[in-house]
Design an enzyme around this catalytic site. Sequence first.
Site, short mmCIF file in Angstrom:
data_model
loop_
_atom_site.label_atom_id
_atom_site.label_comp_id
_atom_site.label_asym_id
_atom_site.label_seq_id
_atom_site.Cartn_x
_atom_site.Cartn_y
_atom_site.Cartn_z
N VAL A 1 13.94 15.13 -4.35
CA VAL A 1 14.40 13.75 -4.53
C VAL A 1 13.41 12.75 -3.94
O VAL A 1 13.07 11.73 -4.56
CB VAL A 1 15.80 13.54 -3.90
N LYS B 1 24.95 14.79 1.52
CA LYS B 1 26.41 14.95 1.55
C LYS B 1 26.88 15.71 2.79
O LYS B 1 27.96 15.47 3.31
CB LYS B 1 26.90 15.66 0.30
N VAL C 1 27.15 11.81 -3.73
CA VAL C 1 28.21 12.33 -4.60
C VAL C 1 27.84 12.04 -6.05
O VAL C 1 27.63 10.88 -6.41
CB VAL C 1 29.57 11.67 -4.28
N GLY D 1 25.13 12.72 -7.80
CA GLY D 1 23.72 12.48 -8.14
C GLY D 1 23.51 11.11 -8.76
O GLY D 1 23.71 10.08 -8.10
N ASP E 1 29.64 22.74 -1.23
CA ASP E 1 29.03 21.49 -1.69
C ASP E 1 30.11 20.55 -2.24
O ASP E 1 30.12 19.35 -1.93
CB ASP E 1 28.00 21.84 -2.78
N LYS F 1 31.52 16.74 -0.88
CA LYS F 1 31.61 15.54 -1.72
C LYS F 1 33.03 15.00 -1.78
O LYS F 1 33.24 13.79 -1.75
CB LYS F 1 31.08 15.85 -3.12
N1 LIG Z 1 18.00 17.87 -5.42
C1 LIG Z 1 18.98 17.17 -6.00
O1 LIG Z 1 19.10 17.11 -7.23
C2 LIG Z 1 19.92 16.36 -5.14
C3 LIG Z 1 20.95 15.63 -5.75
C4 LIG Z 1 21.82 14.86 -4.95
C5 LIG Z 1 21.64 14.84 -3.58
N2 LIG Z 1 20.64 15.58 -3.02
C6 LIG Z 1 20.49 15.54 -1.57
O2 LIG Z 1 19.25 14.92 -1.28
C7 LIG Z 1 18.72 15.47 -0.07
C8 LIG Z 1 17.32 16.01 -0.35
O3 LIG Z 1 17.40 17.02 -1.33
P1 LIG Z 1 16.09 17.69 -1.97
O4 LIG Z 1 16.56 18.53 -3.09
O5 LIG Z 1 15.07 16.63 -2.21
O6 LIG Z 1 15.61 18.63 -0.75
P2 LIG Z 1 14.19 19.32 -0.53
O7 LIG Z 1 13.45 19.41 -1.83
O8 LIG Z 1 14.43 20.55 0.25
O9 LIG Z 1 13.40 18.27 0.39
C9 LIG Z 1 13.68 18.09 1.73
C10 LIG Z 1 12.52 17.32 2.36
O10 LIG Z 1 12.83 17.04 3.72
C11 LIG Z 1 11.75 17.47 4.55
N3 LIG Z 1 12.30 17.94 5.82
C12 LIG Z 1 13.30 18.83 5.98
N4 LIG Z 1 13.53 18.99 7.30
C13 LIG Z 1 12.65 18.22 7.96
C14 LIG Z 1 12.36 17.96 9.33
N5 LIG Z 1 13.05 18.57 10.29
N6 LIG Z 1 11.39 17.08 9.62
C15 LIG Z 1 10.68 16.45 8.65
N7 LIG Z 1 10.91 16.65 7.34
C16 LIG Z 1 11.88 17.52 7.01
C17 LIG Z 1 11.05 18.58 3.78
O11 LIG Z 1 9.73 18.70 4.22
P3 LIG Z 1 8.71 19.77 3.56
O12 LIG Z 1 8.54 19.29 2.13
O13 LIG Z 1 7.46 19.66 4.33
O14 LIG Z 1 9.40 21.09 3.65
C18 LIG Z 1 11.20 18.08 2.35
O15 LIG Z 1 10.14 17.19 2.04
C19 LIG Z 1 19.71 16.53 0.38
O16 LIG Z 1 20.61 15.97 1.30
C20 LIG Z 1 20.45 16.89 -0.90
O17 LIG Z 1 21.74 17.38 -0.66
C21 LIG Z 1 19.78 16.34 -3.77
#
Ligand SMILES: NC(=O)c1ccc[n+]([C@@H]2O[C@H](COP(=O)([O-])OP(=O)(O)OC[C@H]3O[C@@H](n4cnc5c(N)ncnc54)[C@H](OP(=O)(O)O)[C@@H]3O)[C@@H](O)[C@H]2O)c1
Length: 431
Positions: A14, A104, A131, A133, A200, A204
């Site tokens: 994201v 969430k 919630v 997306g 999950d 939500k």
């Molecule tokens: N993916 C979806 O479609 C979607 C939809 C709705 C909501 N969300 C929510 O959006 C959020 C992000 O999701 P995502 O899918 O983008 O996750 P992701 O791809 O795993 O990305 C997480 C990011 O946070 C960084 N990170 C994690 N822990 C860290 C720490 N301790 N210090 C510094 N950086 C840290 C990671 O760094 P690195 O890259 O270096 O590992 C990565 O860049 C989550 O809360 C998820 O529930 C996601």
Amino acid sequence: MRTVRVGLLGLGVVGSAVARAILEDHGMAERSGVRLELAKAAVRDLSKKRAVNLPAGLLTADPAEVVNDPQISIVVELMGGENPAFDLISSALSSGKHVISANKEVLAKRGDALLTVASEAGKRLVYEASVGGGVPILNPISDDLLANRLNSIRAIINGTTNYILTRMSSEGAAYDAVLQDAQQLGYAEADPTADVDGFDAVYKIAILGRLAFGTSAAVEGIHREGIGRIAARDFRYADELGFTIKLVAAAQRTPEGLLLRVHPSLVPLDVPMASVNGAMNMVEIEGDLVGPLWLQGAGAGPEPTASAVLGDVLRVARGLDGPGSVVSARVQSLPVAPMSGHICQYYIRLTASDRPGVLAQVAKVLGDAAISIRSVIQMDTDAESGRADLVIMTHSALEANMQEAATKLRGLDVVVELDNLLRVESYGQAT
Ligand SMILES: NC(=O)c1ccc[n+]([C@@H]2O[C@H](COP(=O)([O-])OP(=O)(O)OC[C@H]3O[C@@H](n4cnc5c(N)ncnc54)[C@H](OP(=O)(O)O)[C@@H]3O)[C@@H](O)[C@H]2O)c1
């Protein structure tokens, strides 16, 4: 035109889409009257390849550089998980920044505390993307629907499980096979527990319960069942009865308070929720003035989620209200109602001995628990093993009675296995 500096915590799926849209502007400045500037982005691993090219010097491995930067006025938390997200969001708010989050888990588990910090700091904490997306849900509830007394919210809010259930339904495929395929195609995580076991969806619905009904429910206390027990034959039998099966998350006003529940349900084929397929999400809201309302769209994915995140960023940057800090203060908070008081019809699938008298014994157990049978169908019979699938639809019954009856049914000699007990979503039809 005013420029607002934004800091990102996380540059993953994201975060990269959000960063790209800010860097490319995407026509946002012209539409909103505010120019966003990406000031810094914190990640865990600086050497990782990113889906976006940031100008030199913007990437940091120290989240404090984002949270403490006096030039940044909006922090966008896209790291996920409870910690360190909780501490970082709190610090950002306390140091005078507005925070947008898509997380969430932290909002469901620690939302009350975070909203208190926000309110004490006089800053906004908004989280539309947490919630559904890309589907606008929280803002409509806290803004457009504010005139309504909401009665219920029922939703398909987990794309992974909806994708799996849709394929099981359309292909007659087994759960394990579809799950494996979904993992290979990237629809399900390597560890699918959070999705398929309903965690999950619980996060939500907890967020929706707080926002729409002012109810702070501990996530552990929310009734949760996953989709692991659903078999291909359940879809076949449900279809013959006029239903499909969906993982439903619900928050419903009852005489005892707010009932929050997440479990697979039989959904009548002729209601909108039944045709929400694949990774789509849908939230069905019922308000006293507006009546039933359906919001549907992509519940995940980088661009749809970035749409919701950036909508919040622009709203806050323009000085407008966001959800979260507003509604819960305005609605009368409802206590959490126990699942044992839920009333609905049930679908029961039993493997029974194929011999006379089985039905009488099953009917007696149900009758003793004040549950009346609406229909019984003997489905697949296996002559060799002498077993048959018995599918029973009940009239509306009390959850506590149904659970008591289920325990007794499992104890009957003639019942080889109680394979599935599913609730039926009611849409005001006669029961
Ligand atoms: N993916 C979806 O479609 C979607 C939809 C709705 C909501 N969300 C929510 O959006 C959020 C992000 O999701 P995502 O899918 O983008 O996750 P992701 O791809 O795993 O990305 C997480 C990011 O946070 C960084 N990170 C994690 N822990 C860290 C720490 N301790 N210090 C510094 N950086 C840290 C990671 O760094 P690195 O890259 O270096 O590992 C990565 O860049 C989550 O809360 C998820 O529930 C996601």
